[in-house]
Scaffold this active site. Structure first.
Site: not given
Ligand code: SAM
Length: 212
Positions: A95, A117, A121
């Protein structure tokens, strides 16, 4: 991106050559992992890694590190690497909240955030990768001239991010609300998996570049 849990994915990652175990122990010594002095650029939330692998192929003199929270997602990236190995790329499953435990000040040249993401909220705002809390973490690891590049199709998240750049005391080097129609900002653009999906649905893509 959240994929169905794949049994054994954690174990597969733990043994993989491209996936760094105990990255906290490497803080300050990332150059040794790659065996050269090339700049290090990272992508946070890299999903299945398509964007990062395309960048790494285009720029063999830059080292790339992909950070992803979920092992089932990261496993897909590692499977692609088996088919087409690239020596200038590594991955970390973590993370990004604890990213300052991994890199020391000045160790990172550029940070990519793609389709992060949205955490819609209000009470989750600090989890957004473009919140002021995250900009302060980026400040702690980036080189002085380093910058953050962020793409999304989410207008609310983009508006929030523009505000946070200001609140964090960073400068906006450029921004667009329709990347694919902006010839300057779109130059050399590599589409991510989500970018392809959302632009095929007709959504405009937003992008900003920020630095201190
Ligand atoms: N970047 C890719 C794309 O544009 O196709 C994937 C987008 S996907 C919506 C967002 C990714 O970010 C997910 O695989 C999620 O698990 C990862 N992610 C979200 N918050 C994160 C965090 N705090 N640390 C590491 N990975 C994170």
């Amino acid at each position: 991106m959240r994929l169905r849990n794949i049994p054994g994915s954690r174990e597969a990652i733990a043994k993989n050559h491209w996936c760094i175990q105990e990255p906290e122990k490497i803080k300050g010594n990332w150059r040794q992992v790659f065996g050269n002095n090339h700049p290090i650029h990272i992508e946070i939330g890299m999903g299945k890694g398509r964007f990062l692998m395309a960048l790494a192929k285009e720029n063999p003199l830059i080292n790339y590190i992909g950070i992803e929270k979920y092992s089932s997602v990261l496993l897909r990236a590692l499977q692609k690497m088996e088919e087409e190995p690239l020596e200038n790329i590594r991955f970390i499953r973590m993370d990004a909240e604890s990213i300052t435990n991994i890199f020391q000040k000045g160790e990172v040249g550029k940070i990519y955030l793609n389709f992060s993401d949205p955490w819609p909220k209000d009470r989750h705002a600090k989890r957004r990768l473009t919140s002021r809390q995250f900009f302060s973490r980026y400040h702690a690891i980036l080189q002085q001239e380093g910058h953050v590049e962020f793409k999304t199709d989410n207008q609310d998240l983009f508006d929030f991010s523009l505000e946070e750049v200001k609140e964090a005391g960073w400068k906006l080097n450029g921004h667009t609300r329709d990347l694919h129609q902006d010839h300057v900002m779109n130059k050399g653009n590599i589409m991510t998996e989500y970018e392809e999906r959302f632009s095929a649905m007709g959504n405009p893509i937003f992008k900003l570049i920020a630095s201190r």
